[in-house]
Scaffold this motif. Structure first.
Motif, PDB file in Angstrom:
ATOM      1  N   LEU A 126      20.249   2.027 -49.180  1.00  0.00           N
ATOM      2  CA  LEU A 126      19.852   1.674 -50.532  1.00  0.00           C
ATOM      3  C   LEU A 126      18.691   0.696 -50.401  1.00  0.00           C
ATOM      4  O   LEU A 126      18.745  -0.227 -49.592  1.00  0.00           O
ATOM      5  N   PRO A 127      17.600   0.883 -51.178  1.00  0.00           N
ATOM      6  CA  PRO A 127      16.473  -0.052 -51.086  1.00  0.00           C
ATOM      7  C   PRO A 127      16.918  -1.490 -51.361  1.00  0.00           C
ATOM      8  O   PRO A 127      17.788  -1.726 -52.206  1.00  0.00           O
ATOM      9  N   VAL A 128      16.334  -2.434 -50.663  1.00  0.00           N
ATOM     10  CA  VAL A 128      16.639  -3.848 -50.870  1.00  0.00           C
ATOM     11  C   VAL A 128      16.371  -4.220 -52.334  1.00  0.00           C
ATOM     12  O   VAL A 128      17.145  -4.946 -52.965  1.00  0.00           O
ATOM     13  N   GLU A 129      15.298  -3.693 -52.879  1.00  0.00           N
ATOM     14  CA  GLU A 129      14.962  -4.021 -54.271  1.00  0.00           C
ATOM     15  C   GLU A 129      15.995  -3.458 -55.247  1.00  0.00           C
ATOM     16  O   GLU A 129      16.209  -4.025 -56.320  1.00  0.00           O
ATOM     17  N   ALA A 130      16.644  -2.366 -54.883  1.00  0.00           N
ATOM     18  CA  ALA A 130      17.709  -1.828 -55.736  1.00  0.00           C
ATOM     19  C   ALA A 130      18.947  -2.715 -55.630  1.00  0.00           C
ATOM     20  O   ALA A 130      19.585  -3.043 -56.636  1.00  0.00           O
ATOM     21  N   GLU A 160      19.173  -5.920 -54.902  1.00  0.00           N
ATOM     22  CA  GLU A 160      19.022  -7.242 -55.522  1.00  0.00           C
ATOM     23  C   GLU A 160      18.900  -7.152 -57.043  1.00  0.00           C
ATOM     24  O   GLU A 160      19.221  -8.084 -57.753  1.00  0.00           O
ATOM     25  N   THR A 161      18.413  -6.027 -57.537  1.00  0.00           N
ATOM     26  CA  THR A 161      18.291  -5.873 -58.976  1.00  0.00           C
ATOM     27  C   THR A 161      19.655  -5.564 -59.591  1.00  0.00           C
ATOM     28  O   THR A 161      20.002  -6.079 -60.646  1.00  0.00           O
ATOM     29  N   GLU A 162      20.422  -4.744 -58.894  1.00  0.00           N
ATOM     30  CA  GLU A 162      21.682  -4.288 -59.481  1.00  0.00           C
ATOM     31  C   GLU A 162      22.846  -5.223 -59.227  1.00  0.00           C
ATOM     32  O   GLU A 162      23.801  -5.244 -59.999  1.00  0.00           O
ATOM     33  N   VAL A 178      19.224 -10.089 -50.003  1.00  0.00           N
ATOM     34  CA  VAL A 178      19.148  -9.645 -48.613  1.00  0.00           C
ATOM     35  C   VAL A 178      18.169 -10.579 -47.904  1.00  0.00           C
ATOM     36  O   VAL A 178      16.984 -10.604 -48.237  1.00  0.00           O
ATOM     37  N   TYR A 214      14.311 -10.803 -57.761  1.00  0.00           N
ATOM     38  CA  TYR A 214      14.256  -9.493 -58.420  1.00  0.00           C
ATOM     39  C   TYR A 214      13.543  -9.552 -59.768  1.00  0.00           C
ATOM     40  O   TYR A 214      13.293  -8.534 -60.382  1.00  0.00           O
ATOM     41  N   PHE A 258       9.250  -7.094 -54.112  1.00  0.00           N
ATOM     42  CA  PHE A 258       9.111  -7.371 -55.556  1.00  0.00           C
ATOM     43  C   PHE A 258       7.692  -7.732 -55.996  1.00  0.00           C
ATOM     44  O   PHE A 258       7.483  -8.167 -57.126  1.00  0.00           O
ATOM     45  N   PHE A 264       8.862   0.040 -57.865  1.00  0.00           N
ATOM     46  CA  PHE A 264      10.138  -0.261 -57.269  1.00  0.00           C
ATOM     47  C   PHE A 264      10.440   0.659 -56.070  1.00  0.00           C
ATOM     48  O   PHE A 264      10.037   1.811 -56.079  1.00  0.00           O
ATOM     49  N   GLU A 296      10.999  -0.538 -51.914  1.00  0.00           N
ATOM     50  CA  GLU A 296      10.068  -1.130 -50.957  1.00  0.00           C
ATOM     51  C   GLU A 296       9.624  -0.178 -49.844  1.00  0.00           C
ATOM     52  O   GLU A 296       8.467  -0.213 -49.439  1.00  0.00           O
TER      53      GLU A 296
END
Lengths: 533, 689
Positions: free
Chosen positions: A415-419, A421-423, A428, B130, B164, B198, B200
Motif C-alpha cells: 500500500l502506498p505510504v501516502e495512502a 498516512e491519509t487513511e 511511516v 498527509y 506529499f 497521490f 509516491e
C-alpha cells in the motif's frame, strides 16, 4: 484422432483463456472486497465434465487452483449424476470440501449442451470475512477450524437457474459486514453464470463431443509436456530438512522433512519426518501442500506450462496423516500461506543437488504480516491496517537475488505510504531495504524490507506474524544465509526492544514506533571477495 | 496557401501527410526512416516532399510530429545518468516499487533495474504530513548540503520526489533552486510538476523516467526545431503526446515522459478523425504493422484514455490513449510450444531479415508468408512492385508446419492466420467486453500495413457487422497528427469528501486550474476561437483504492461556477461506477481525489467535404488471382486498384483491393461500399467465416 490438430487445439485453448480472463475481470469489477478488487485474491477456471482442470485465467493463484480442483472432486463424489443445467455449487471447507482455508469461497457451475454435461466453470475468491472469532477470519490464536469461520461443505446453492436465498442468508448471517459480503457472493455468482454462457456458446460451436475431445487432447498434451519436464530431474533420492520458528500458540521449531525420489521421470515427495499438526493456525491440508509442491516444480522445470489437472497430478505426494503437511480435522488452517512458503523452500532445497543450475538459495520464506489497529483520533472511528510485506529473493545460479519482492506462493502489492498516512492515523518513518539482510555469496541474496510505523496522536495495537526470525533463509553452494526477520519496538528516544515473531495485541504508545524487518534471502556460491549485503 | 504537415516516424518508414488549409489539397509521402537521428528523415523528407509535390516550404505553417525517440531510449536503456532524491527514510522507493515480481513462476524474470543506481539515490531531511504541512522543515543548510552532493555526483539529470509534495511543492522547489545555483546546466524534474498526484512510487517512477529521457529528448527536439527553422521558417513544431494532442518543443523538453506513447496515440487520434468523417463514430481499431497490433476503442468519435500503463516494464502514471498491444504483426513467427500447440508471435522477423518471402535470408514462417501462400498478398508485393515477394520461399517456410501438423500447405497457412487472428480477437475482447462494451456495437477499423488483411476474420469472430478501411491505411498516424489539437493536461491533487462543506475548497481548486490553463493559452499564443476546456474529477467511494475519472464540464471557458453541486456530481459518479463495475451504492460516502483540467487549442480546420461522387456503375478489375478464403479451395478473385474505386461504388466479394501500402481481401458474400470520404465499408455476409 480427436479432430483437433496443433492448430485447432491452440484456437480452442485461446478461447478458453479468453473466457477465464473475462470471468476473472467480471468478478473483480463486481466484487466489493478490497482483497478481490485491488489485490486480485481470486481465480477462475474451466474444468471438464469429470471436474478435471482444463484451463485457468492467467492471473489465477496457485493455491486457488488446487482448491477449485478439490471442490470438483467433492461435488462429483457427492452428487454423481444428479447434476443439472442451472445448478450452482459452493464450498469452502478444507477438511471436507477440498479447500485450503475458509475465507476462500469456491463456486462451480455445470455447463450443458444438448442435454449433456460438458464442463464446469469455477471461480474462487478470498472474502474479507467469513465469520469466526476474529474480524477478518485470519487472526492467530485460533486452534480449531470452528473458530475460523463458517464451514461450507459441497452445497447446491443454485437449482435450475434459481439461487437458494435461504442458504445465502445463512452465509450472510455468519459474516461481518453482510452487505459487502452479499456483493461478493453476487459477483461470484454472476461470474459463474457468465462463464456458463460463454462455455455453452463454445459447446454449441464445437458440439458436446467436440468439446470433450478437445479437452481430452489438451490434457494429454499437457501431461506429455509436464512428463518431459520431470525427466529433467536425474534419478536419485534427494532429502532436505528445514524448520519453521513456531505456530504462535504452543509449538516451536517445527520440522519439515522431505525425501524426493526421482526414478525414470516419476517423482515422489515423501514428507515423512515432518512435524505433527500444530494447535496454531499454520496447518496445511494435503491439497495446500500439493499446490506448494507443484508451484516449486513448475518454477524450476517449466514456468510457462499452463496449469491443468495433468500438472496438478503429475507427482505422488505422501505426508503423514496428522502432520502439518497433511493436517486432519479439526486443525486450524487460516495462516497456511507461511507454511506453503516453507514447503516450497524444502522442495527447492531437496532438488538443489539434482538441479544445480536452476535452484536459487532460500528466499525470505515468509508471508510477513503487520497489522496496526486502534481508534482514529481524528474521527473516533475504529481502523485496521493490514499489510503483507515482501522480502529478499534467493541468490540464483546465474545472478543475484532481488531485493524487496514477493516470492513463492504470493505476489500481492504494497500500500502506498501516502495512502497509509491519509487513511490511518499512522506515520511511516522509514520504508526501505533492511541493511545487511542479503546473504553474502558469489550471487548475493536479496535484502528484506524495513518498515517503521508510528501511531499519530493516539496509541495503537500491533499484531505481527513473521517467520524465519530464528531459522534464517539458507544459502546455497557456499553462499551465506540471509538476515532473519525481526520485529522491534522503538521508543521515542530511539531504543529498540525486540519483539517475538508472532506478536499479539501489543500496545504501541504515542511517540513509540514498531520496526518490521522482513527476512532477506540466502546467497548463492562462495563470495568472491569481501562480504556483500 | 498555408500547409500543415503531419510526420510520423516509424521503425521502417517516416510518413508525411500534408494538407493545404486554404484549398483542402492533401499529399501523402513516405521516406525510409533514419533511426540514428530520426530528424534527418524528417528534414530531408520535407524537402523531397516539397520538390515532388509542389509544396513550397515557406508556406508550411505547422509541422506536427509523432516520435518514438523517448520510447526507444527507455526500451534500450539509453537515457541519462540520473540522480533520484527522496525524503529521508525512503531512498529505496524506486527499487521496491510495489514489491511484486513480473511473473508468478519464472524465477529468472526480474522487474527492470532502477533508473538510478544505489550510489545516485539521495535522501534529504524533510517531511510533510498527509495534509502537506511540514513536520520536518527543509532547512537552508540541509538543502545546501544535499544540493552540493547531487551537483558533485556526476548525474546529468535529477528527479526529486518528496512524500506529499503534490500537496505542497515548497520543499521540492527549494532543493531545486539550491541545485540550480551549484549546477546551472543540470536538468531537474520535480514530481510536483511532472505528475502532482497521490501515490509516491508511481509519481517518483514517472518523474525518474522524465529525468532519464530529458537530455536526449530535449537535444533531439531542439535540433529538430533549429533544422526546421532553416528550411521552413514560418513553421511551428508540435510534438504529439501519449494522450493525443500536441505540445510545443519547450514543453517537450521539459516533459519528455509525455511522449512515451506518442506514435500509437497518433494512430488512435487519426482513427477517431476518420471514424467521425466516415459517419461511423463507434469503432474498434486494429492497427497492425510488422511486429505488433494495437487495439483501441473509439466511442462517439473520441479515443478512450487510460491513466497508467507500463512502458518497458516501468509503470508510467499519466494520461495516455488507452491502447492494448498484442504481438501479432506481418512478421510474427509461427512456432510449436513444448506441448506441441502451434503459436504465432510475439517473436517477429522484423524488417531484418523480414518474412521468408522478402528473400533477405529469413527462413521462419510468418504471417506475411501465409498471406502470400494463400494468394491474399500478390507476388508483385507492396509499394507498387518496388518490393516483390517470393511465393516459393514463403511456401518453403510454411511447409515444415504443414508436415508437422499433417495438413496441406494451404491449411497450415490458414491455421497460422487463424491463430494470429485469435490473438487479436482476445485483444479486442479485452478492450471491449472486459470494459463493459459489446463489440457488436462497433465497426472494426483496419489500418497499418497488415490490418486490412486480417480485420475481416477478427470481425467475424467477434460478431461485428462491418469493417472500415480508411482511404490511406498506411498513414493513419500521420493523418492523426495533422488533425491534432494543441493540448495540455493540468491536475490538482486534493482529497475532499463530496459534501457541501467541501465546495468552497473544490471551487478554489478549479479556479487554480482555470488560471493555469489561461496562462498556458497565453504562452502558447493560441487563437481565442479554438480554445476549449474540459473539467474532470477523480472520484471514489471512501475506502476504495482506485478512482473513476468523471467528466463534469466542458466548454470554451470553465470557471469555479461551472462545478456542479454535490448531488449532480454524485449522479455522474454513480453512472461512471455503473459503467465500470455494473453497480453503485447510493448510500456510501464519496470523496474527490483529483481535479483535472484539459485545455485544447484547435489547430485543424476541416475543409469542405469532397465533391459529390460520380457513382461509377461497376468497378473495373486489373486482373484476377486465385485466393484461398476458406479451406475448401481457392476462388478466382478480381483485383481492383484502390484509387480506381470512387465514392458511391458498391460491389461484392470475392475480390482483392490493392493499394500502395495495403491489401484488402473481400470475402465471398461480403459487400463493399465506397464511402463519401473514400473509406471502404465492408459489410460481412454469410460466407467465409
Amino acid at each position: 484422432m480427436s479432430g483437433f490438430d496443433a492448430i485447432g487445439l491452440e484456437i480452442l485453448s485461446n478461447a478458453l483463456k479468453s473466457i477465464n480472463d473475462e470471468c476473472f475481470v467480471a468478478l473483480m469489477k463486481a466484487s466489493y472486497s478490497t482483497n478481490i478488487k485491488e489485490r486480485h485474491d481470486h481465480s477462475t477456471a474451466i474444468m471438464n465434465r469429470d471436474g478435471r482442470l482444463i484451463a485457468q485465467a492467467d492471473m489465477s493463484l496457485p493455491i486457488h487452483v488446487a482448491s477449485m480442483s478439490g471442490l470438483m472432486q467433492c461435488v462429483r463424489a457427492k452428487y454423481g449424476d444428479d447434476i443439472h443445467a442451472g445448478d450452482l455449487f459452493v464450498a469452502n471447507d478444507p477438511h471436507v470440501a477440498g479447500g485450503t482455508h475458509l475465507p476462500d469461497v469456491n463456486f462451480a457451475a455445470p455447463v450443458f449442451v444438448d442435454g449433456r454435461l460438458i464442463a464446469f466453470v469455477c471461480n474462487i475468491a478470498h472474502h474479507a470475512d467469513i465469520g469466526g472469532m476474529a474480524a477478518g477470519s485470519m487472526s492467530g490464536g485460533m486452534t480449531e477450524i470452528y473458530q475460523e469461520g463458517l464451514r461450507i461443505p459441497a452445497t447446491r446453492i443454485g437449482k435450475r437457474g434459481e439461487i437458494d436465498q435461504e442458504i445465502l442468508d445463512i452465509f450472510l448471517l455468519n459474516a461481518r459486514a453482510p452487505k459487502e459480503r452479499r456483493g461478493d457472493y453476487y459477483a461470484q455468482i454472476a461470474a459463474a453464470r457468465l462463464g456458463e454462457r460463454r462455455v455453452t456458446e463454445l459447446g454449441r460451436r464445437y458440439g458436446a463431443e467436440g468439446v470433450g475431445a478437445g479437452f481430452q487432447e489438451l490434457l494429454a498434451r499437457s501431461a506429455a509436456r509436464i512428463a518431459d519436464a520431470l525427466k529433467i530431474v536425474p534419478d536419485g533420492v534427494y532429502r532436505f530438512r528445514d524448520m519453521m520458528d513456531d505456530d504462535g500458540v504452543a509449538t516451536q521449531d517445527i520440522v519439515f522433512e522431505v525425501a524426493v525420489e526421482a526414478k525414470a521421470g516419476r517423482l515422489t515427495f515423501d514428507f515423512a519426518g515432518t512435524a505433527p499438526q500444530t494447535a496454531g493456525n499454520i496447518n496445511l491440508t494435503l491439497n495446500a501442500t500439493r499446490s506448494a509442491v507443484i508451484y516449486a516444480l513448475k518454477a524450476l522445470l517449466d514456468p510457462y506450462a499452463p496449469n491443468t489437472q495433468a500438472v496438478i497430478d503429475c507427482v505422488e505426494i505422501e505426508a503423514p496423516s496428522g502432520s502439518i503437511a497433511n493436517a486432519l480435522f479439526p486443525a486450524s488452517v487460516a495462516g497456511r500461506a507461511h507454511t506453503c512458503q516453507r514447503v516450497i523452500d524444502v522442495v527447492m532445497g531437496a532438488l538443489a543437488p539434482a538441479l544445480p543450475d536452476r535452484v536459487p538459495a532460500a528466499p525470505n520464506g515468509a508471508n510477513t504480516m503487520a497489522v496496526f489497529s486502534g481508534t482514529d483520533p481524528r474521527n473516533g472511528e475504529a481502523y485496521v491496517y493490514l499489510e503483507t510485506i515482501g522480502g529478499g529473493s534467493g541468490g540464483r545460479p546465474s545472478k543475484p537475488g532481488k531485493d524487496g519482492v514477493q516470492t513463492g506462493i504470493t505476489n500481492t502489492s504494497n500500500l502506498p505510504v501516502e495512502a497509509i498516512e491519509t487513511e490511518y492515523p499512522l506515520m511511516v518513518l522509514e520504508y526501505g531495504l533492511a541493511p545487511g539482510s542479503g546473504g553474502a555469496g558469489l550471487h548475493p541474496g536479496g535484502r528484506g524490507i524495513r518498515r517503521v510505523v508510528r501511531p499519530v496522536g493516539h496509541r495503537c495495537t500491533f499484531n505481527g506474524v513473521g517467520e524465519r526470525f530464528r531459522h534464517a533463509p539458507w544459502g546455497l553452494n557456499g553462499g551465506a544465509p540471509g538476515g532473519p526477520g525481526r520485529f522491534a519496538m522503538r521508543s521515542a528516544n530511539g531504543d529498540e526492544t525486540p519483539l517475538p515473531g508472532k506478536t499479539g495485541d501489543l500496545v504501541v504508545p504515542e511517540g513509540g514506533a514498531v520496526l518490521v524487518d522482513s527476512p532477506g534471502a540466502g546467497g548463492w556460491g562462495k563470495p568472491a571477495g569481501g562480504a556483500e549485503g | 496557401m498555408a500547409w500543415t504537415v503531419g510526420v510520423d516516424v516509424g521503425g521502417t518508414f517516416t510518413d508525411f501527410h500534408a494538407r493545404d488549409d486554404a484549398t483542402g489539397r492533401e499529399v501523402v509521402f513516405k521516406r525510409p526512416s533514419t533511426p540514428t537521428d530520426p530528424g534527418e528523415a524528417i528534414l530531408s523528407g520535407l524537402k523531397a516532399l516539397s520538390a515532388a509535390h509542389d509544396v513550397p516550404l515557406e508556406a508550411v505553417t505547422r509541422v506536427a510530429h509523432g516520435t518514438t525517440v523517448a520510447t526507444n531510449a527507455l526500451i534500450q536503456r539509453r537515457g541519462a545518468r540520473i540522480a533520484a532524491v527522496a525524503t529521508q527514510g525512503f531512498r529505496d522507493l524506486l527499487e521496491i516499487g510495489r514489491q511484486v515480481r513480473p511473473h508468478m513462476y519464472d524465477l529468472n524474470l526480474d522487474k527492470p533495474e532502477p533508473l538510478a543506481g544505489p550510489a545516485l539515490r539521495f535522501e534529504v531531511a524533510e517531511r510533510l504530513d498527509y495534509r502537506g504541512e511540514p513536520v520536518t522543515p527543509l532547512t537552508d543548510a540541509e538543502a545546501a548540503r544535499a544540493a552540493a552532493e547531487i551537483a558533485a555526483s556526476g548525474a546529468e539529470a535529477v528527479a526529486i520526489c518528496f512524500l506529499f509534495a503534490y500537496l505542497n511543492p515548497a520543499h521540492e522547489q527549494k532543493l531545486a533552486a539550491a541545485i540550480r545555483e551549484r549546477a546551472p546546466d543540470m536538468r531537474i524534474s520535480l514530481a510536483s510538476d511532472v505528475q502532482p498526484e497521490f501515490r509516491e512510487y508511481e509519481r517518483f517512477q514517472t518523474t525518474a523516467i522524465n529525468a532519464y529521457l530529458q537530455p536526449l529528448t530535449a537535444g533531439y527536439v531542439e535540433r529538430l526545431a533549429v533544422g526546421l527553422r532553416e528550411i521552413a521558417p514560418m513553421a511551428t513544431l508540435g510534438v504529439n503526446q501519449s494522450s493525443g494532442g500536441l505540445m510545443s518543443p519547450v514543453r517537450t523538453s521539459a516533459y519528455p515522459v509525455r511522449t512515451a506513447l506518442s506514435g500509437p496515440a497518433a494512430g488512435a487520434v487519426g482513427a477517431a478523425h476518420i471514424a467521425r468523417r466516415a459517419g461511423r463514430p463507434n469503432v474498434a481499431t486494429l492497427d497492425m504493422g510488422g511486429t505488433s497490433a494495437d487495439v483501441a476503442l473509439i466511442t462517439d468519435g473520441l479515443t478512450e484514455i487510460a491513466f497508467q500503463r507500463a512502458v518497458a516494464g516501468f509503470p508510467i502514471r499519466l494520461a495516455m490513449v488507452d491502447i492494448d498491444t498484442v504481438g501479432a504483426g506481418g512478421g510474427s513467427i509461427a512456432w510449436f510450444d513444448r506441448d506441441g500447440l502451434m503459436k504465432v508471435g510475439p517473436r517477429s522477423a522484423g524488417a531484418e531479415p523480414g518474412p521468408a518471402c522478402y528473400g533477405q535470408g529469413g527462413t521462419e514462417p510468418t504471417v506475411t508468408d501465409a498471406n502470400l501462400v494463400l494468394g491474399r498478398l500478390a507476388e508483385t508485393g507492396l509499394l507498387d512492385g518496388a518490393m516483390p515477394l517470393r511465393r516459393d520461399l514463403a511456401a518453403a517456410a510454411i511447409r515444415p508446419l504443414a508436415e508437422r501438423v499433417g495438413v496441406s500447405l494451404e491449411a497450415a497457412a490458414l491455421g497460422l492466420l487463424a491463430i494470429a487472428v485469435a490473438n487479436m480477437t482476445r485483444s479486442v475482447r479485452r478492450m471491449s467486453v472486459e470494459r463493459g462494451r459489446d463489440p457488436r456495437d462497433f465497426a472494426l477499423m483496419a489500418f497499418g500495413g497488415a490490418g486490412p488483411l486480417h480485420a475481416r476474420d477478427v470481425a467475424a469472430e467477434l460478431g461485428m457487422a462491418d469493417v472500415l478501411v480508411p482511404p490511406a491505411p498506411g498513414i493513419v498516424c500521420a493523418e492523426g497528427l495533422l488533425v491534432s489539437d494543441q493540448k495540455e493536461d493540468f491536475v490538482a491533487s486534493q482529497r475532499l469528501p463530496l459534501a457541501e462543506a467541501s465546495l468552497e475548497a473544490a471551487r478554489a481548486a478549479v479556479a487554480g486550474l482555470t488560471a493555469d490553463a489561461a496562462a498556458w493559452f497565453a504562452a502558447e499564443d493560441l487563437p481565442d476561437a479554438g480554445r476549449t476546456l474540459e473539467l474532470a474529477l477523480d472520484l471514489r467511494y471512501v475506502g476504495q483504492n482506485f478512482e473513476l475519472i468523471t467528466p463534469v464540464a466542458a466548454g470554451p471557458a470553465i470557471g469555479p461556477a461551472d462545478l456542479p453541486g454535490v448531488d449532480a456530481l454524485a449522479a455522474l459518479f454513480f453512472a461512471a461506477h455503473d459503467r465500470a463495475y455494473g453497480f453503485h451504492d447510493p448510500a456510501a460516502a464519496i470523496e474527490i481525489v483529483n481535479f483535472r483540467m484539459t485545455a485544447r487549442g484547435r489547430l485543424y480546420r476541416a475543409s469542405d467535404p469532397p465533391a459529390a461522387p460520380d457513382a461509377a456503375a461497376t468497378p473495373v478489375s486489373v486482373g484476377h488471382r486465385p485466393v484461398w478464403f476458406t479451406p475448401s479451395g481457392p476462388v478466382e478473385a478480381p483485383v481492383y486498384r484502390r484509387e480506381a474505386l470512387s465514392p458511391g461504388l458498391t460491389f461484392e466479394g470475392p475480390a482483392i483491393v490493392d493499394q500502395l501500402d495495403a491489401t484488402t481481401p473481400v470475402f465471398p458474400g461480403d459487400r463493399v461500399e465506397v464511402r463519401a470520404d473514400g473509406s471502404l465499408l465492408i459489410t460481412l455476409g454469410g460466407g467465409g467465416a
